[in-house]
Design a protein around this motif. Structure first.
Motif, PDB file in Angstrom:
ATOM      1  N   LEU A   1       0.822  -1.210   0.000  1.00  0.00           N
ATOM      2  CA  LEU A   1       0.000   0.000   0.000  1.00  0.00           C
ATOM      3  C   LEU A   1       0.855   1.259   0.000  1.00  0.00           C
ATOM      4  O   LEU A   1       0.607   2.210  -0.752  1.00  0.00           O
ATOM      5  CB  LEU A   1      -0.922  -0.002   1.224  1.00  0.00           C
ATOM      6  CG  LEU A   1      -2.133  -0.929   1.200  1.00  0.00           C
ATOM      7  CD1 LEU A   1      -2.839  -0.909   2.553  1.00  0.00           C
ATOM      8  CD2 LEU A   1      -3.112  -0.510   0.096  1.00  0.00           C
ATOM      9  N   LEU A   2       1.873   1.276   0.856  1.00  0.00           N
ATOM     10  CA  LEU A   2       2.731   2.453   0.953  1.00  0.00           C
ATOM     11  C   LEU A   2       3.512   2.680  -0.337  1.00  0.00           C
ATOM     12  O   LEU A   2       3.664   3.814  -0.802  1.00  0.00           O
ATOM     13  CB  LEU A   2       3.696   2.305   2.131  1.00  0.00           C
ATOM     14  CG  LEU A   2       3.070   2.415   3.520  1.00  0.00           C
ATOM     15  CD1 LEU A   2       4.098   2.106   4.599  1.00  0.00           C
ATOM     16  CD2 LEU A   2       2.474   3.792   3.748  1.00  0.00           C
TER      17      LEU A   2
ATOM     18  N   HIS B   1      13.166  15.635  -4.986  1.00  0.00           N
ATOM     19  CA  HIS B   1      14.495  15.195  -5.405  1.00  0.00           C
ATOM     20  C   HIS B   1      14.635  13.682  -5.479  1.00  0.00           C
ATOM     21  O   HIS B   1      15.482  13.187  -6.218  1.00  0.00           O
ATOM     22  CB  HIS B   1      15.555  15.754  -4.449  1.00  0.00           C
ATOM     23  CG  HIS B   1      15.794  17.219  -4.625  1.00  0.00           C
ATOM     24  ND1 HIS B   1      16.414  17.740  -5.741  1.00  0.00           N
ATOM     25  CD2 HIS B   1      15.493  18.282  -3.843  1.00  0.00           C
ATOM     26  CE1 HIS B   1      16.487  19.057  -5.640  1.00  0.00           C
ATOM     27  NE2 HIS B   1      15.932  19.411  -4.494  1.00  0.00           N
ATOM     28  N   GLN B   2      13.853  12.965  -4.723  1.00  0.00           N
ATOM     29  CA  GLN B   2      14.029  11.519  -4.677  1.00  0.00           C
ATOM     30  C   GLN B   2      12.701  10.819  -4.484  1.00  0.00           C
ATOM     31  O   GLN B   2      11.850  11.275  -3.715  1.00  0.00           O
ATOM     32  CB  GLN B   2      14.966  11.142  -3.526  1.00  0.00           C
ATOM     33  CG  GLN B   2      15.140   9.647  -3.333  1.00  0.00           C
ATOM     34  CD  GLN B   2      16.092   9.306  -2.208  1.00  0.00           C
ATOM     35  OE1 GLN B   2      17.270   9.627  -2.273  1.00  0.00           O
ATOM     36  NE2 GLN B   2      15.592   8.662  -1.160  1.00  0.00           N
ATOM     37  N   LYS B   3      12.530   9.729  -5.176  1.00  0.00           N
ATOM     38  CA  LYS B   3      11.338   8.919  -4.999  1.00  0.00           C
ATOM     39  C   LYS B   3      11.302   8.354  -3.589  1.00  0.00           C
ATOM     40  O   LYS B   3      12.307   7.863  -3.085  1.00  0.00           O
ATOM     41  CB  LYS B   3      11.352   7.770  -6.009  1.00  0.00           C
ATOM     42  CG  LYS B   3      10.070   6.979  -6.090  1.00  0.00           C
ATOM     43  CD  LYS B   3      10.178   5.957  -7.225  1.00  0.00           C
ATOM     44  CE  LYS B   3       8.881   5.188  -7.389  1.00  0.00           C
ATOM     45  NZ  LYS B   3       8.950   4.234  -8.522  1.00  0.00           N
ATOM     46  N   PRO B   4      10.168   8.430  -2.896  1.00  0.00           N
ATOM     47  CA  PRO B   4      10.097   7.911  -1.526  1.00  0.00           C
ATOM     48  C   PRO B   4      10.481   6.437  -1.467  1.00  0.00           C
ATOM     49  O   PRO B   4      10.068   5.638  -2.313  1.00  0.00           O
ATOM     50  CB  PRO B   4       8.623   8.121  -1.157  1.00  0.00           C
ATOM     51  CG  PRO B   4       8.138   9.207  -2.052  1.00  0.00           C
ATOM     52  CD  PRO B   4       8.894   9.031  -3.331  1.00  0.00           C
TER      53      PRO B   4
ATOM     54  N   GLY C   1      -6.312  14.870  -3.788  1.00  0.00           N
ATOM     55  CA  GLY C   1      -5.572  15.954  -3.145  1.00  0.00           C
ATOM     56  C   GLY C   1      -4.474  16.513  -4.027  1.00  0.00           C
ATOM     57  O   GLY C   1      -4.281  17.739  -4.102  1.00  0.00           O
ATOM     58  N   LEU C   2      -3.755  15.654  -4.734  1.00  0.00           N
ATOM     59  CA  LEU C   2      -2.672  16.116  -5.603  1.00  0.00           C
ATOM     60  C   LEU C   2      -3.206  16.827  -6.845  1.00  0.00           C
ATOM     61  O   LEU C   2      -2.553  17.741  -7.369  1.00  0.00           O
ATOM     62  CB  LEU C   2      -1.782  14.932  -5.990  1.00  0.00           C
ATOM     63  CG  LEU C   2      -1.003  14.308  -4.822  1.00  0.00           C
ATOM     64  CD1 LEU C   2      -0.238  13.076  -5.280  1.00  0.00           C
ATOM     65  CD2 LEU C   2      -0.056  15.313  -4.183  1.00  0.00           C
ATOM     66  N   GLN C   3      -4.380  16.434  -7.319  1.00  0.00           N
ATOM     67  CA  GLN C   3      -4.989  17.142  -8.446  1.00  0.00           C
ATOM     68  C   GLN C   3      -5.372  18.562  -8.031  1.00  0.00           C
ATOM     69  O   GLN C   3      -5.159  19.524  -8.785  1.00  0.00           O
ATOM     70  CB  GLN C   3      -6.216  16.382  -8.948  1.00  0.00           C
ATOM     71  CG  GLN C   3      -6.907  17.038 -10.142  1.00  0.00           C
ATOM     72  CD  GLN C   3      -5.985  17.210 -11.329  1.00  0.00           C
ATOM     73  OE1 GLN C   3      -5.281  16.283 -11.721  1.00  0.00           O
ATOM     74  NE2 GLN C   3      -5.996  18.406 -11.921  1.00  0.00           N
TER      75      GLN C   3
ATOM     76  N   ASP D   1       4.517   5.887  -5.082  1.00  0.00           N
ATOM     77  CA  ASP D   1       4.706   6.017  -6.530  1.00  0.00           C
ATOM     78  C   ASP D   1       3.739   7.038  -7.118  1.00  0.00           C
ATOM     79  O   ASP D   1       4.117   7.866  -7.968  1.00  0.00           O
ATOM     80  CB  ASP D   1       4.497   4.661  -7.218  1.00  0.00           C
ATOM     81  CG  ASP D   1       5.609   3.666  -6.908  1.00  0.00           C
ATOM     82  OD1 ASP D   1       6.654   4.099  -6.390  1.00  0.00           O
ATOM     83  OD2 ASP D   1       5.422   2.458  -7.167  1.00  0.00           O
ATOM     84  N   ILE D   2       2.466   6.980  -6.702  1.00  0.00           N
ATOM     85  CA  ILE D   2       1.481   7.962  -7.167  1.00  0.00           C
ATOM     86  C   ILE D   2       1.936   9.372  -6.806  1.00  0.00           C
ATOM     87  O   ILE D   2       1.913  10.288  -7.641  1.00  0.00           O
ATOM     88  CB  ILE D   2       0.098   7.667  -6.556  1.00  0.00           C
ATOM     89  CG1 ILE D   2      -0.479   6.369  -7.113  1.00  0.00           C
ATOM     90  CG2 ILE D   2      -0.862   8.836  -6.801  1.00  0.00           C
ATOM     91  CD1 ILE D   2      -1.753   5.915  -6.405  1.00  0.00           C
ATOM     92  N   CYS D   3       2.345   9.544  -5.569  1.00  0.00           N
ATOM     93  CA  CYS D   3       2.764  10.858  -5.083  1.00  0.00           C
ATOM     94  C   CYS D   3       3.928  11.408  -5.904  1.00  0.00           C
ATOM     95  O   CYS D   3       3.892  12.558  -6.374  1.00  0.00           O
ATOM     96  CB  CYS D   3       3.148  10.743  -3.609  1.00  0.00           C
ATOM     97  SG  CYS D   3       3.467  12.316  -2.792  1.00  0.00           S
ATOM     98  N   PHE D   4       4.942  10.598  -6.107  1.00  0.00           N
ATOM     99  CA  PHE D   4       6.132  11.047  -6.828  1.00  0.00           C
ATOM    100  C   PHE D   4       5.803  11.403  -8.274  1.00  0.00           C
ATOM    101  O   PHE D   4       6.248  12.435  -8.796  1.00  0.00           O
ATOM    102  CB  PHE D   4       7.192   9.948  -6.779  1.00  0.00           C
ATOM    103  CG  PHE D   4       8.502  10.329  -7.407  1.00  0.00           C
ATOM    104  CD1 PHE D   4       9.310  11.299  -6.829  1.00  0.00           C
ATOM    105  CD2 PHE D   4       8.922   9.716  -8.579  1.00  0.00           C
ATOM    106  CE1 PHE D   4      10.519  11.649  -7.411  1.00  0.00           C
ATOM    107  CE2 PHE D   4      10.128  10.061  -9.167  1.00  0.00           C
ATOM    108  CZ  PHE D   4      10.929  11.029  -8.577  1.00  0.00           C
ATOM    109  N   GLU D   5       5.021  10.574  -8.946  1.00  0.00           N
ATOM    110  CA  GLU D   5       4.704  10.821 -10.355  1.00  0.00           C
ATOM    111  C   GLU D   5       3.825  12.058 -10.512  1.00  0.00           C
ATOM    112  O   GLU D   5       4.022  12.852 -11.447  1.00  0.00           O
ATOM    113  CB  GLU D   5       4.018   9.596 -10.956  1.00  0.00           C
ATOM    114  CG  GLU D   5       4.909   8.373 -11.052  1.00  0.00           C
ATOM    115  CD  GLU D   5       6.158   8.609 -11.889  1.00  0.00           C
ATOM    116  OE1 GLU D   5       6.060   9.330 -12.912  1.00  0.00           O
ATOM    117  OE2 GLU D   5       7.228   8.091 -11.521  1.00  0.00           O
TER     118      GLU D   5
END
Length: 570
Positions: free
Chosen positions: A452-453, A473-476, A538-540, A458-462
């Motif tokens: 899940l994390l 700067h870096q993918k979680p 939220g990111l949208q 991945d969604i957050c970074f992209e």
């Protein structure tokens, strides 16, 4: 008003004539206010003559307000006046009594500190004044006479405090559509639930009616034994139950660590960005915080050169947070080894904050710092909160992962136990459930949480890569939140990270954490431990907000790798 610290010098071998000689020295010192001579006399008394004083004589050190660090005024009293001291200034107060080592500590502010022994024992601290009085205290000078780094005023901003204020800014009509991407509490989302065995263990503990009374303040014996066994799985040596103390969450473990390993007036090295509770706890204990920077473009590695420059003989410990909060990094074995080698050369122990232990889903596997405990003493802090998704249960631990036994001295152990006598611990029935939770939780539960994390990370970074004005700067690779840089030159009418976050919550009902809260101005922390649909929403909204507040001419387009560029682009 003077701040008054008392030290009692107790006798080991008492004779009237020798005692009178020592008292004569002390009386002489009491008339030599604010002079080097008084300092020299006191140093002589402490180093050579303290066994000659009986328990009915005490020395009061009446110091000026901490903002000046003036040499203390002195007053000598006898047992008939215990609890009351009358100095030349006519101040009368009742005071608690500190141990002999408290006298040495107070005295160390007056004289150059002795050469450090390797990893010195933590001793009893002097009576501590109110936290409000500590914020203005400048740091003592270093041993070479040069001023040390100034005490960093602990920010009044706390994560929960600023988030509560931000929630008050939400428009009434938007309160039902708030997307919270700021708190590290995944339990608000139904996809993050604890293991069934954890629920069953607590329920059985309550229904047994065996755990309604007080537990030992250091924790139930079976709980300490289970935690020691759990931590030993990843170590090259075995911990004993006596190495483990049960705490009310990791926050209390942080407070215990700072209070027992650092004396007032000493300093601790804390990462920036980091977890603000360290600053808050240090301010209450009159401990100076010195921040060392993490390097964003190098996977948030510790800037070891900064650590070497900041450390001195008054440095009590260095704090390492791994997996990283708030940076979502996981240190490789090689970098941990470099950190340990640096701490070993500097003769400072490590406080290893591993509350996110095993929540790693990138290229680096989680390695506990206790692995290196034979090289440098390590205090390991952890909890059930994150890995088992039960932050509200407030079950944590403070473990001395120190096979050489430097933290097993009777003085240190007694100090820790006394501190827990004051604090108490988590609920007895929660403690009683821990052995079953640690021993019977299925690996499938942990794998599901990691999946899940990783998906959310991945969604957050992209999505962040698509948002103008933001840089990650870096993918979680671990934990539950990531730091994102605000490119302020791209934004119109936004002054800083706090302004950004308050306008965002007002316009889009999306809650993010301003970076200044964790020590990084003009950055934001985004929690990705939420259900994917809420994260996408939220990111949208965050993207829409940034597009409205970013001008095209100021927006720097992200670089596109050559192999992804279209040949049809003109």
């Amino acid at each position: 008003m003077c701040y008054i610290k008392r030290a009692v010098l107790q006798s080991k071998c008492f004779s009237l004539s020798s005692s009178e000689q020592v008292l004569r020295l002390l009386k002489a010192a009491s008339f030599l206010q604010h002079t080097e001579a008084a300092t020299m006399i006191l140093n002589n008394v402490y180093q050579c003559h303290y066994p000659l004083l009986s328990s009915d004589h005490e020395l009061l050190l009446l110091s000026e307000p901490r903002s000046s660090y003036a040499k203390p005024k002195l007053a000598l009293t006898s047992s008939f006046a215990k609890g009351t001291a009358v100095s030349a200034t006519g101040i009368r107060h009742a005071f608690p009594v500190c141990s002999r080592s408290g006298y040495r500590r107070t005295f160390s502010q007056l004289t150059p500190p002795r050469a450090r022994t390797q990893f010195p024992e933590v001793e009893d601290a002097i009576t501590q004044d109110a936290a409000e009085e500590t914020l203005a205290a400048p740091s003592p000078k270093r041993g070479n006479g040069a001023p040390s780094h100034p005490v960093q005023s602990t920010s009044n901003i706390t994560i929960k405090g600023i988030l509560a204020t931000m929630m008050e800014s939400v428009n009434e009509k938007d309160k039902g559509r708030v997307v919270a991407l700021a708190m590290g509490d995944p339990t608000a989302h139904s996809c993050f639930t604890t293991a069934h065995v954890a629920d069953d263990a607590v329920l059985d503990s309550v229904q047994s009616h065996k755990f309604n009374g007080y537990a030992p303040t250091v924790g139930l014996p079976d709980t300490r034994r289970a935690i020691a066994k759990y931590l030993s799985r990843d170590l090259p040596y075995d911990l004993s139950p006596d190495d483990v103390y049960v705490t009310s969450g990791c926050t209390q473990a942080i407070d215990v660590a700072l209070s027992t390993i650092a004396r007032p007036g000493s300093n601790v090295l804390i990462p920036r960005p980091g977890f603000p509770i360290y600053n808050l706890c240090a301010s209450f204990r009159n401990i100076e915080v010195r921040h060392y920077d993490l390097i964003p473009k190098k996977g948030w590695e510790v800037n070891l050169n900064a650590v070497k420059a900041l450390a001195d003989r008054n440095t009590a410990a260095i704090v390492i947070i791994n997996p990283g909060n708030p940076c979502a990094n996981v240190y490789p074995y090689e970098h941990l080894q470099e950190i340990v080698e640096t701490a070993e050369r500097l003769n400072i122990p490590i406080i290893a904050d591993e509350v996110y232990a095993h929540l790693a889903f990138g290229k680096n596997k989680f390695v506990p710092l206790g692995t290196f405990g034979s090289s440098v003493p390590v205090i390991t802090l952890g909890s059930l909160s994150k890995r088992w998704l039960v932050p509200g249960w407030r079950l944590g631990w403070f473990a001395t992962t120190d096979p050489n036994g430097l933290f097993k001295s009777p003085k240190f152990v007694e100090r820790v136990k006394k501190y827990f006598d004051i604090l108490g611990g988590p609920a007895t029935f929660i403690q009683a459930a821990v052995p079953r939770i640690l021993e019977q939780t299925d690996e499938a539960f942990f794998d599901h949480t990691i999946d899940l994390l990783k998906k959310s990370a991945d969604i957050c970074f992209e999505r962040i890569k698509e948002i103008p004005g933001l840089t990650c700067h870096q993918k979680p690779e671990g934990s539950m939140a990531v730091m994102v840089k605000l490119n302020m030159s791209n934004f119109n009418e936004i002054s800083d990270d706090i302004d950004f976050c308050f306008k965002l919550v007002k316009e889009e009902a999306v809650v993010l954490l301003p970076g200044i809260t964790v020590g990084y101005k003009n950055w934001i922390r985004i929690t990705f431990a939420v259900d994917p649909s809420s994260l996408e929403e939220g990111l949208q909204r965050l993207k829409s907000f940034c597009q409205r507040h970013t001008t095209l001419q100021n927006y720097v387009l992200p670089k596109i790798p050559a192999h992804k560029r279209s040949s049809n682009l003109i």
